[in-house]
Each structure stands twice: as structure tokens, then as C-alpha cells.
Design a protein around this motif. Structure first.
Motif, PDB file in Angstrom:
ATOM      1  N   MET A  65       0.824  -1.209   0.000  1.00  0.00           N
ATOM      2  CA  MET A  65       0.000   0.000   0.000  1.00  0.00           C
ATOM      3  C   MET A  65       0.860   1.262   0.000  1.00  0.00           C
ATOM      4  N   GLU A  66       1.943   1.235   0.799  1.00  0.00           N
ATOM      5  CA  GLU A  66       2.856   2.376   0.829  1.00  0.00           C
ATOM      6  C   GLU A  66       3.463   2.609  -0.554  1.00  0.00           C
ATOM      7  N   ALA A  67       3.852   1.515  -1.205  1.00  0.00           N
ATOM      8  CA  ALA A  67       4.508   1.634  -2.512  1.00  0.00           C
ATOM      9  C   ALA A  67       3.597   2.271  -3.555  1.00  0.00           C
ATOM     10  N   CYS A  68       2.282   1.991  -3.460  1.00  0.00           N
ATOM     11  CA  CYS A  68       1.368   2.560  -4.456  1.00  0.00           C
ATOM     12  C   CYS A  68       0.581   3.752  -3.904  1.00  0.00           C
ATOM     13  N   ARG A  69       0.979   4.224  -2.708  1.00  0.00           N
ATOM     14  CA  ARG A  69       0.358   5.410  -2.092  1.00  0.00           C
ATOM     15  C   ARG A  69      -1.156   5.256  -1.933  1.00  0.00           C
ATOM     16  N   LEU A 129      -3.271  -1.881  -6.232  1.00  0.00           N
ATOM     17  CA  LEU A 129      -2.131  -2.794  -6.130  1.00  0.00           C
ATOM     18  C   LEU A 129      -1.882  -3.604  -7.401  1.00  0.00           C
ATOM     19  N   ILE A 130      -2.963  -4.025  -8.063  1.00  0.00           N
ATOM     20  CA  ILE A 130      -2.802  -4.912  -9.220  1.00  0.00           C
ATOM     21  C   ILE A 130      -1.980  -4.209 -10.301  1.00  0.00           C
ATOM     22  N   GLY A 134       6.165  -1.537  -8.275  1.00  0.00           N
ATOM     23  CA  GLY A 134       6.980  -1.595  -7.061  1.00  0.00           C
ATOM     24  C   GLY A 134       6.321  -2.289  -5.889  1.00  0.00           C
ATOM     25  N   ALA A 135       5.019  -2.581  -5.992  1.00  0.00           N
ATOM     26  CA  ALA A 135       4.290  -3.109  -4.845  1.00  0.00           C
ATOM     27  C   ALA A 135       4.753  -4.517  -4.460  1.00  0.00           C
ATOM     28  N   GLU A 136       4.835  -5.414  -5.438  1.00  0.00           N
ATOM     29  CA  GLU A 136       5.232  -6.785  -5.112  1.00  0.00           C
ATOM     30  C   GLU A 136       6.674  -6.837  -4.628  1.00  0.00           C
ATOM     31  N   ALA A 137       7.538  -6.031  -5.223  1.00  0.00           N
ATOM     32  CA  ALA A 137       8.943  -6.001  -4.789  1.00  0.00           C
ATOM     33  C   ALA A 137       9.035  -5.574  -3.327  1.00  0.00           C
TER      34      ALA A 137
END
Length: 282
Positions: A65-69, A129-130, A134-137
Motif C-alpha cells: 500500500m505504501e509503494a502505491c500510495r 495494487l494490481i 513496485g508493490a510486489e517487490a
């Protein structure tokens, strides 16, 4: 009735779907442990695993969530904290008095909370997220074992494990814990003769055996392993027991076990122990 995973629960992120399946599996083990001969050891192990996996999963989810704001991260964190506090309360009661927490006490809360959380709250972040690069990393950098050197070196999907325990439910708890990190080749047997047959026929990386296997002793299995040919004699063996005295650890190690672990088990400690033994044997 236990909870059955269905595609309507999918959040569209394989990593998080896998985490949710593990959490559902652990809750189902609580259901099956009601009336079990080792109910208290099973309940304690599942509560500990739920505590650890919930923290691990929530940290991964929040890193994504942080990665995708994701704009609702703060609210989502609040629901995670509420769940973690409730599981911690169950666990604290169990630690203080093993007879104070029965599997049935936990089920209604866990089932309703998890299913409601997955099917409502978690669905809100799908579109964020989908496909986010950068989210999965970010999630992959969160490790249940804390990213220790030994655990990082283990190729979990290739690990071959034999479980030896006459308690079928506890075998499934162990299988769920190992499966959560990708271990796919897991054999389970419920008596020493069957264990010896598997050890004699299959290539294995580690044996995890209960001390008490029906009327038999897992220590006898350890001694038999150590008397075998070189490949067999060097096979790492982890002994588990719910009947604890300080002398038990010494007896297990004197019999030839590589490590001894007390029930209820910690999922994290189990995985770290397996990683240490497999790494030592490599």
C-alpha cells in the motif's frame, strides 16, 4: 464447518491471496483441533502461528500500500491492529492458563473477521495494487523469518520434508506452516515403520518427528537413522515434544537428534530451525 477458499475472496494479487489461504488454513486447523487428544498443544501452536502470520501478512500488505500510495492505508492499519490485538489476547490467556482457551472460543471471531476483512476491506485496494511495478517487490522484502542468512539460503520449494506424528491434525498444522514458505514436497506418516520405509526409499532433506508416536518413541527413530548408511546417518532430525522437562532436550540430543523444540511451536522458530539444520547439512 471450516472456511473454504473461493475465487470471490481473491484480491487479484497472488502473493496476498497465498497469505490469505494460509490464514484460512490455520483457522480451519483450530476447528479441527476441537476435541483433539492434543488440543492444547494444537491450539497453542495455531494461535502462535496466527499471531506470527498475521503480523507478517499485514506488514507485506501495508508495504504494498505504501509503494502505491494507497489513500486508505491508515484506516487499513487500524483494522490490522484490532485483529492482532485480539489474537494476542487469546494467546496471552492461553500462555497464562492452557485450559482457559478452547478452540471453539476463537472460531467465531476469526472466521467472521477474516472473511469480512478479505471480502470487503481488502477489495478496496485491488485497483491500486494490481499491476503496480513496485508493490510486489516491496512485499517480497518482508520475510517471516526476518531475512536471516540461513533462511535466505534455503530453496524452500525444493525442500523435501518427512513429518512423523500420530496426530494427523498436528501434521497438517506443520504442513501449513511449511507450505506457507513454498515447501511442496512434504510426506507425513504416523508410525515408525512407515517412517523407516520412506527414509529408506525417498531422498529427504530433513525429518521432523514427534517424541511420542503412538506407543513408540521418536528417539528410537533417530537412533535407527544414525545407524544407517552415510547418506541416511547424516539426515537432519528435529524432535518435537509437548511433554517437557529440561532433561528431554538433553535426551533427544544424546539420542542423535540435531534439534529439539517444545510444543506449542512457533511457526517462525520452526522455519528458522529447519533452515539451520538444512544449511548445516548442505
Amino acid at each position: 464447518m471450516g472456511v473454504t477458499w473461493s475465487e470471490r475472496m481473491s484480491v487479484g494479487v497472488p502473493l496476498l491471496d497465498s497469505d490469505h489461504k494460509t490464514l484460512i488454513g490455520l483457522i480451519n486447523h483450530l476447528q479441527r483441533s476441537i476435541g483433539d487428544d492434543e488440543e492444547y498443544a494444537s491450539v497453542g501452536s495455531v494461535l502462535q502461528a496466527l499471531d506470527e502470520y498475521a503480523a507478517h501478512h499485514f506488514a507485506r500488505e501495508e508495504k504494498m500500500m505504501e509503494a502505491c500510495r494507497y489513500p486508505l492505508l491508515t484506516q487499513h492499519h487500524g483494522t490490522h491492529t484490532s485483529f492482532a490485538d485480539k489474537v494476542a489476547a487469546f494467546k496471552a490467556r492461553y500462555t497464562e492458563d492452557r485450559t482457559s482457551v478452547r478452540a471453539r472460543d476463537c472460531l467465531t471471531f476469526l472466521n467472521s473477521w477474516l472473511i469480512d476483512h478479505i471480502c470487503t476491506t481488502d477489495m478496496n485496494y485491488r485497483s491500486w495494487l494490481i499491476g503496480h511495478p513496485g508493490a510486489e517487490a516491496a512485499a517480497q522484502r518482508v520475510s517471516l523469518t526476518g531475512g536471516t542468512a540461513k533462511s535466505a539460503q534455503v530453496d524452500w520449494p525444493k525442500l523435501r520434508v518427512l513429518l512423523v506424528d500420530d496426530n494427523l491434525n498436528f501434521c497438517e498444522i506443520l504442513r501449513t506452516i511449511l507450505g506457507s514458505v513454498g515447501v511442496a514436497t512434504i510426506s507425513a506418516v504416523h508410525d515408525l515403520d512407515s517412517a523407516k520405509a520412506v527414509i529408506g526409499q525417498d531422498r529427504l532433506d530433513i525429518v521432523v518427528s514427534d517424541w511420542h508416536v503412538g506407543e513408540e518413541s521418536g528417539l528410537d527413530l533417530v537412533k535407527w537413522v544414525r545407524r544407517g548408511p552415510p547418506d541416511q546417518a547424516g539426515l537432519p532430525v528435529l524432535i518435537l515434544s509437548g511433554h517437557e522437562r529440561m532433561t528431554n532436550r538433553d535426551l533427544a540430543l544424546l539420542a542423535g537428534a540435531d534439534e529439539f523444540m517444545e510444543k506449542p511451536i512457533s511457526a517462525r522458530n520452526l522455519l528458522l530451525g529447519v533452515a539451520r539444520l538444512v544449511g548445516k547439512a548442505a
